[in-house]
Enzyme design. Structure first.
Site, PDB file in Angstrom:
ATOM      1  N   GLU A  98       0.845  -1.193   0.000  1.00 37.97           N
ATOM      2  CA  GLU A  98       0.000   0.000   0.000  1.00 37.97           C
ATOM      3  C   GLU A  98       0.885   1.249   0.000  1.00 37.97           C
ATOM      4  O   GLU A  98       1.976   1.232   0.567  1.00 37.97           O
ATOM      5  CB  GLU A  98      -0.903   0.048   1.244  1.00 37.97           C
TER       6      GLU A  98
ATOM      7  N   LYS B 293       2.059   4.626   1.441  1.00 35.86           N
ATOM      8  CA  LYS B 293       1.999   5.282   2.747  1.00 35.86           C
ATOM      9  C   LYS B 293       1.506   6.712   2.546  1.00 35.86           C
ATOM     10  O   LYS B 293       2.062   7.461   1.758  1.00 35.86           O
ATOM     11  CB  LYS B 293       3.364   5.286   3.424  1.00 35.86           C
ATOM     12  N   LEU B 294       0.449   7.080   3.259  1.00 34.24           N
ATOM     13  CA  LEU B 294      -0.196   8.373   3.049  1.00 34.24           C
ATOM     14  C   LEU B 294       0.334   9.424   4.013  1.00 34.24           C
ATOM     15  O   LEU B 294       0.652   9.129   5.170  1.00 34.24           O
ATOM     16  CB  LEU B 294      -1.716   8.227   3.234  1.00 34.24           C
TER      17      LEU B 294
ATOM     18  N   ARG C 125      -3.690   9.665  11.009  1.00 29.48           N
ATOM     19  CA  ARG C 125      -4.387   8.407  11.258  1.00 29.48           C
ATOM     20  C   ARG C 125      -5.713   8.708  11.946  1.00 29.48           C
ATOM     21  O   ARG C 125      -5.771   9.470  12.913  1.00 29.48           O
ATOM     22  CB  ARG C 125      -3.503   7.509  12.147  1.00 29.48           C
TER      23      ARG C 125
ATOM     24  N   GLU D 204      -6.701   6.864   6.982  1.00 30.58           N
ATOM     25  CA  GLU D 204      -5.882   8.067   7.048  1.00 30.58           C
ATOM     26  C   GLU D 204      -6.689   9.235   6.487  1.00 30.58           C
ATOM     27  O   GLU D 204      -7.268   9.134   5.403  1.00 30.58           O
ATOM     28  CB  GLU D 204      -4.613   7.869   6.220  1.00 30.58           C
TER      29      GLU D 204
ATOM     30  N   PHE E 106      -8.330   1.858   4.959  1.00 23.95           N
ATOM     31  CA  PHE E 106      -7.571   0.650   4.639  1.00 23.95           C
ATOM     32  C   PHE E 106      -7.936  -0.539   5.520  1.00 23.95           C
ATOM     33  O   PHE E 106      -7.365  -1.604   5.387  1.00 23.95           O
ATOM     34  CB  PHE E 106      -6.060   0.895   4.689  1.00 23.95           C
TER      35      PHE E 106
ATOM     36  N   LYS F 229       2.022  -5.367   4.051  1.00 22.90           N
ATOM     37  CA  LYS F 229       1.115  -5.992   5.017  1.00 22.90           C
ATOM     38  C   LYS F 229       0.959  -7.476   4.718  1.00 22.90           C
ATOM     39  O   LYS F 229       0.909  -7.884   3.553  1.00 22.90           O
ATOM     40  CB  LYS F 229      -0.266  -5.314   4.987  1.00 22.90           C
TER      41      LYS F 229
END
Length: 995
Positions: A326, A328-329, A333, A395, A436, A501
């Site tokens: 994925e 990372k944004l 959070r 996020e 997510f 993940k």
């Protein structure tokens, strides 16, 4: 439940006070905070103890225990009945004793104390809105201190060094308050204010924001507390306790399930009220997350290994190789909770919490009909009709609907507030919730399900709402190569990084584990490596950096057009603040070059003609403590992850995660980056982004490694590690207790050291009292070593002495092998004072041994450290710098100008003679350069080619492009020769070979 003592009238009154609500009945407290006939909340049978009891029995003992060195501590007299307690055990004992006394003397409601012990975790009490400077102003006004006096200035400028005793507390605000208050304390002994009263006043303090309302509350504290109590009170208000015990330890000591309930509720009150009896364990159905109750989310582990190693640590095998990638944004959070609204047909109630438990419902919306929301009013079609209740993890990011791209994190709250004021939500930046994970659906906790099953549920019940709420995409992968491909895309798009993940993993609350792993790229282009900016301001640090400028504000020079329009040539726009990457010697150099040139920043009269900050004259964003004229300043070379738009600096952009690389002694302020040059550089970098190389950021690499298997020392089992050294009788008749191996090079394990000793006649024992005389060997402060040091009864010798003694035996021969060399200071890990003179007498003033032959490495080390003991503060570098400043230098000495360069010479077959190439190599080596070996491709900074043959250069570029660690320069041989002539490293761009 077990019965409780009936509270007396005074305890009831105290019970009403301790939650900050004045005179409320028990029934009203139960209605407000829970409790019924089946599960009544606990009652205290006696008044809460004085606030000073927290200091005497908990805070101060924990603080003292934190300062202890690791290792055991003897807590009983020497003899058969003695026992040892580690700092960890002692910490638990301190907490346990306090809790036991509370239960017996006060009752079963621990919440009044716990919210003072863990103030940063108390979600029931709002933030005070008070920072250090605001508290300092209140104290100055309360004590009627002269605002221009030393004490007032030490509080208001608490990071700055001062001329009084308070200067010793630079960077420690609470410590400076203690210095000031102790001289003016209303009482010397402890005060009479109880814990309940402290809570009552703190609740009142959190409910007001004006100085005239805060001042009477501070005055009450001041009148009834001494300086020690006030010091800890200020730490509670600032929520900066740092007593050396985590919430995990404290909550587990209160109840075995305390941490579990806190993880699913983020509520200290629930932990205290639901788990007041340690013998009653938490039911299974209450160990999971609950709707409309904030929980502690799962976190991603930092990347600590190669990509392949990370994949293995996630549990991916040949049978189950699949994992997910994925992006990372760059946001905040956030968890979203939704349930039916009983007051509105078909309505929904929402709640939003951040990772740290801050409630953001007021910002993003509480219902579908909330017209003041920045998000929920757009979510009418976001959920399947069958969804009644749900909890989503994701996020919250800022989204630009025009460019359809993510905006930097720092703009999130501004965008949300702007969206609240936008009735139609059609234009401007807005919050976008990227989901997510789905953790709860229709009254069922699904955190125990595998990620792939939770994801399937998420995609079935949630629908994307364009640019408002979207399911975060992922990519299925099975190899490290696929991760590298995605990382290259991340670099091109200047994104945050990746998260790997394990789709077969369950959701683990408040855990940072290998099921989720972060991968962040390190940008290796010219933009990331060579960004030279002038220092225009400085900020004083806190903690161990207190009293010194520990971070710096850097700026961009105005361009020629601005100068033509009348701007001062020295005018700079603030650009970024950097504090990471500096070593002690770097700070010393900056201080040396700028000493006496700094000026205190005057907010009312800022140097507008020279320095432009972000915001208006009132805001002055990122305002420094001190400022300096660019012509008096230094130029820093920094490295950054990326560039982001920012309104907090004078320039429209700023650097994200800047890190200091080196001080550019060779550049003046006029050669620092200008706004025009930055625009050109930024454009060029964006054009070349597709060709960037990458590497995994291992700055958080774990220092610990897996321990090798060793055998039990001292037994007769054959050692598995062979020993190839001498076999003599050098240690015959001597007993050794080996507690650690040799830590420095060449490393030796504990088992190897024991085998060496045994092979040379020594005996291995397992305690210092095994025989009358035991030589204790240790090179690291493990528990056994620390215990011996604490006892003060024996010396501890480093393993290096064993190896040096055997080397001398080999040199002197068998006839002298029993005459072992005496121990030297460098051989001692710990020595008693009675032997210090004897041991220090084994070497001369320069550390040269009288009894041991030195090798090349020893001689080099002696020469490097050979500073006359009468002038141990002498620094050759500073001495030469002072001579240069006074015009009495020795001229340019090129002896280290290539010290940062690692080169590989690429000779041509016909153009350069071997003699010329050897001369060039010798010049490069003489000037401090390093020539790379055959297996050191990753460390090369320069390829020096002696030919302009296009095919040769193209083949070389092609070979370099396959690498993944750094992009070296390709330069002609004339770069080296011209640099040698000029006695400085010249800009490689002028000598780059372009084909």
């Amino acid at each position: 439940m077990a019965s409780q003592r009936e509270p007396d009238d005074e305890a009831i009154q105290d019970d009403e006070l301790q939650y900050g609500h004045g005179p409320m009945t028990m029934e009203e407290l139960d209605d407000k905070y829970g409790g019924d006939e089946d599960t009544p909340r606990p009652r205290n049978h006696s008044k809460t103890p004085p606030f000073s009891e927290l200091l005497v029995s908990l805070f101060n003992p924990l603080n003292d225990n934190k300062k202890r060195p690791t290792g055991p501590k003897v807590v009983a007299k020497k003899g058969p009945g003695s026992k040892t307690v580690s700092p960890h055990e002692q910490r638990r004992n301190i907490i346990q004793q306090f809790i036991l006394r509370w239960r017996s003397q006060v009752g079963n409601d621990f919440y009044p104390a716990l919210r003072l012990i863990l103030p940063e975790k108390d979600r029931d009490r709002p933030m005070y809105g008070l920072k250090e400077k605001a508290i300092g102003k209140l104290i100055v006004k309360m004590l009627k201190i002269n605002a221009n006096g030393d004490d007032a200035q030490s509080l208001l400028n608490w990071k700055l060094p001062g001329q009084t005793t308070a200067s010793r507390m630079a960077g420690d605000f609470a410590g400076r308050c203690f210095e000031v208050l102790s001289k003016r304390a209303m009482r010397q002994d402890f005060g009479d204010m109880r814990i309940a009263e402290v809570n009552e006043l703190l609740d009142r303090l959190s409910a007001v924001s004006k100085e005239e309302d805060q001042l009477p509350i501070f005055s009450q504290f001041y009148n009834r507390m001494n300086a020690d109590e006030l010091l800890w009170l200020i730490r509670i208000i600032l929520r900066q306790m740092k007593v050396g015990a985590s919430e995990k330890t404290i909550l587990e000591m209160w109840h075995p399930d305390g941490e579990i309930l806190f993880n699913v509720s983020s509520s200290l009150r629930r932990v205290c009220w639901d788990l007041w009896d340690p013998s009653i364990r938490l039911d299974d159905d209450r160990r999971g997350i609950e709707l409309m109750s904030c929980f502690q989310p799962q976190l991603a582990q930092f990347s600590q290994h190669s990509i392949q190693k990370m994949i293995e640590r996630m549990g991916c095998t040949s049978d189950n190789p699949e994992f997910w990638i994925e992006e990372k944004l760059d946001g905040e959070r956030m968890q979203l909770h939704m349930k039916p609204d009983p007051n509105v047909k078909g309505g929904r109630k929402f709640a939003f919490w951040s990772r740290k438990g801050k409630d953001y419902t007021y910002l993003y919306g509480s219902s579908l009909e909330d017209q003041n929301s920045s998000l929920t009013r757009f979510l009418k079609d976001a959920f399947d009709p069958g969804v009644e209740s749900i909890i989503l993890d994701g996020e919250m990011i800022t989204w630009d609907p025009v460019t359809r791209s993510m905006v930097g994190f720092g703009t999130l709250k501004t965008a949300a507030i702007s969206e609240q004021r936008n009735p139609y939500g059609e234009t401007g930046h807005r919050p976008l919730f990227r989901i997510f994970d789905c953790l709860y659906i229709n009254d069922k906790d699904i955190t125990g399900f595998m990620l792939q099953d939770r994801r399937e549920a998420l995609e079935r019940v949630v629908k994307n709402v364009d640019m408002r709420l979207e399911i975060h995409k992922y990519q299925v992968a099975a190899t490290a190569a696929e991760v590298e491909t995605e990382l290259r895309k991340v670099i091109e798009e200047a994104s945050e990084g990746l998260v790997l993940k394990n789709p077969r993993s369950v959701y683990r609350l408040n855990s940072r584990n290998d099921d989720w792993m972060k991968v962040k790229p390190e940008y290796m282009t010219e933009f990331g490596e060579s960004l030279d900016c002038v220092v225009i301001g400085g900020y004083y640090g806190s903690g161990h950096r207190g009293g010194m400028l520990s971070s710096f504000l850097c700026g961009l020079r105005v361009d020629d057009n601005a100068i033509k329009a009348g701007a001062d040539p020295m005018k700079c726009l603030s650009f970024f603040k950097v504090g990471g990457g500096f070593r002690a010697e770097d700070y010393a150099k900056v201080h040396h070059k700028t000493e006496g040139k700094w000026r205190k920043w005057d907010r009312n009269n800022p140097p507008r003609d020279l320095i432009v900050l972000g915001g208006n004259d009132n805001q002055q964003f990122e305002r420094p403590d001190e400022w300096i004229k660019p012509c008096d300043s230094v130029v820093l070379e920094v490295k950054a992850a990326s560039v982001a738009a920012s309104d907090h600096y004078g320039y429209q952009y700023s650097l994200r995660f800047p890190r200091f690389k080196k001080l550019r002694d060779d550049k003046s302020w006029k050669e620092a980056l200008s706004t025009y040059e930055f625009v050109e550089l930024k454009s060029r970098v964006e054009e070349e982004s597709k060709n960037k190389a990458l590497k995994i950021d291992t700055s958080r690499r774990a220092s610990k490694r897996l321990k090798k298997e060793v055998l039990i020392a001292g037994n007769n089992t054959k050692i598995r590690t062979p020993y190839a050294g001498p076999q003599t009788k050098a240690f015959e008749g001597l007993s050794f207790w080996v507690m650690t191996g040799k830590e420095d090079q060449p490393k030796k394990t504990k088992a190897e050291m024991e085998q060496i000793i045994k092979s040379n006649g020594g005996k291995i024992v397992q305690s210092s009292t095994a025989t009358d005389s035991v030589i204790c060997i240790g090179d690291k402060r493990v528990v056994k070593v620390a215990s011996l040091i604490k006892s003060g009864e024996t010396n501890i010798v480093k393993p290096a002495w064993v190896l040096d003694a055997l080397k001398q035996v080999e040199i002197d021969g068998a006839e002298r092998q029993r005459f072992l060399i005496p121990s030297e200071p460098a051989h001692m890990y710990h020595m008693l004072e009675e032997v210090r003179e004897h041991i220090e007498g084994a070497v001369d003033d320069y550390g040269d041994s009288y009894a041991r032959d030195v090798n090349v490495d020893d001689l080099r080390r002696l020469m490097e450290d050979m500073i006359h003991p009468k002038d141990s503060e002498f620094s050759a570098t500073e001495f030469l710098s002072e001579l240069e400043e006074r015009g009495k230098g020795f001229g340019e000495v090129p002896g280290s100008m290539f010290r940062r360069c690692v080169a590989r010479f690429v000779p041509a077959n016909d153009e350069t003679s071997g003699i010329d190439l050897e001369i060039a190599k010798n010049q490069f080596l003489f000037a401090g350069g390093t020539i790379a070996g055959d297996d050191e491709d990753d460390s090369i900074t320069h390829y020096i080619v002696t030919s302009t043959d296009s095919k040769l250069v193209r083949d070389l570029r092609k070979s370099i492009s396959r690498g993944s660690l750094r992009i070296p320069r390709i330069v002609s041989l004339s770069w080296l020769s011209d640099s040698w002539k000029e006695k400085t490293v010249l800009d490689e761009e002028q000598y780059a070979i372009v084909v």
